[in-house]
Design an enzyme around this catalytic site. Structure first.
Site, PDB file in Angstrom:
ATOM      1  N   SER A  59     -15.262 -17.490  57.603  1.00 38.72           N
ATOM      2  CA  SER A  59     -16.146 -16.802  56.663  1.00 38.72           C
ATOM      3  C   SER A  59     -17.342 -16.292  57.429  1.00 38.72           C
ATOM      4  O   SER A  59     -17.814 -16.955  58.353  1.00 38.72           O
ATOM      5  CB  SER A  59     -16.630 -17.734  55.544  1.00 38.72           C
ATOM      6  N   GLU A  66     -27.291  -0.537  57.142  1.00 38.21           N
ATOM      7  CA  GLU A  66     -26.786   0.156  55.954  1.00 38.21           C
ATOM      8  C   GLU A  66     -26.266  -0.804  54.889  1.00 38.21           C
ATOM      9  O   GLU A  66     -25.771  -0.384  53.864  1.00 38.21           O
ATOM     10  CB  GLU A  66     -25.662   1.120  56.351  1.00 38.21           C
ATOM     11  N   SER A  67     -26.300  -2.106  55.089  1.00 38.17           N
ATOM     12  CA  SER A  67     -25.949  -3.179  54.164  1.00 38.17           C
ATOM     13  C   SER A  67     -25.135  -4.259  54.861  1.00 38.17           C
ATOM     14  O   SER A  67     -25.663  -4.971  55.695  1.00 38.17           O
ATOM     15  CB  SER A  67     -25.274  -2.693  52.892  1.00 38.17           C
ATOM     16  N   HIS A  72     -13.841 -13.448  54.247  1.00 34.43           N
ATOM     17  CA  HIS A  72     -13.452 -14.828  53.953  1.00 34.43           C
ATOM     18  C   HIS A  72     -11.937 -14.874  54.104  1.00 34.43           C
ATOM     19  O   HIS A  72     -11.234 -14.066  53.480  1.00 34.43           O
ATOM     20  CB  HIS A  72     -13.859 -15.241  52.536  1.00 34.43           C
ATOM     21  N   CYS A  87     -24.547   2.288  52.847  1.00 38.66           N
ATOM     22  CA  CYS A  87     -25.276   3.421  52.281  1.00 38.66           C
ATOM     23  C   CYS A  87     -25.540   4.431  53.390  1.00 38.66           C
ATOM     24  O   CYS A  87     -25.084   4.270  54.516  1.00 38.66           O
ATOM     25  CB  CYS A  87     -26.582   2.942  51.639  1.00 38.66           C
TER      26      CYS A  87
END
Length: 120
Positions: A59, A66-67, A72, A87
């Site tokens: 995980s 950009e995020s 997982h 984004c």
């Protein structure tokens, strides 16, 4: 962001991989996430992965300017769940072929959400 007349914050892909391989190989997962970020034209800020025992699942998250991309894995089931949220000028859909090459899944599902889409 504006696309097809819609205004939104970013594109969020929810990706499921079934019958996938190498989901317990943390270094392979790391290299795959780095390549996915590069191919998508995003900027990697930090990557953190955790290897679970005894099943070997991984995980973690690649934090982007950009995020993020999160992963997982359940190697005992051949299953991986990923979120790809980007984004700006980044191209999150470009990460999908990277995942397909890296994990050789028997099945892939990708759902797209336009996060922060303005209601009309």
């Amino acid at each position: 962001m504006t696309r097809d007349g819609k205004v939104f914050a970013g594109t969020h892909l929810i990706v499921d991989l079934w019958d996938a391989e190498r989901l317990d190989d943390i270094e392979h997962v790391r290299r795959t996430l780095v390549e996915a970020v590069e191919v998508a034209g995003a900027t990697l800020l930090h990557i953190h992965l955790h290897h679970f025992t005894p099943n070997g699942g991984v995980s973690g998250v690649a934090v982007l300017a950009e995020s993020h991309i999160s992963i997982h894995t359940w190697p005992e089931r051949g299953y991986a769940a990923l979120d790809i949220f980007m984004c700006g000028d980044a191209r999150p859909h470009a990460a999908i072929p990277v995942l397909e090459r890296a994990f050789s899944p028997g099945g892939v599902r990708c759902d797209e959400l336009l996060r922060g889409e303005t209601a009309d």
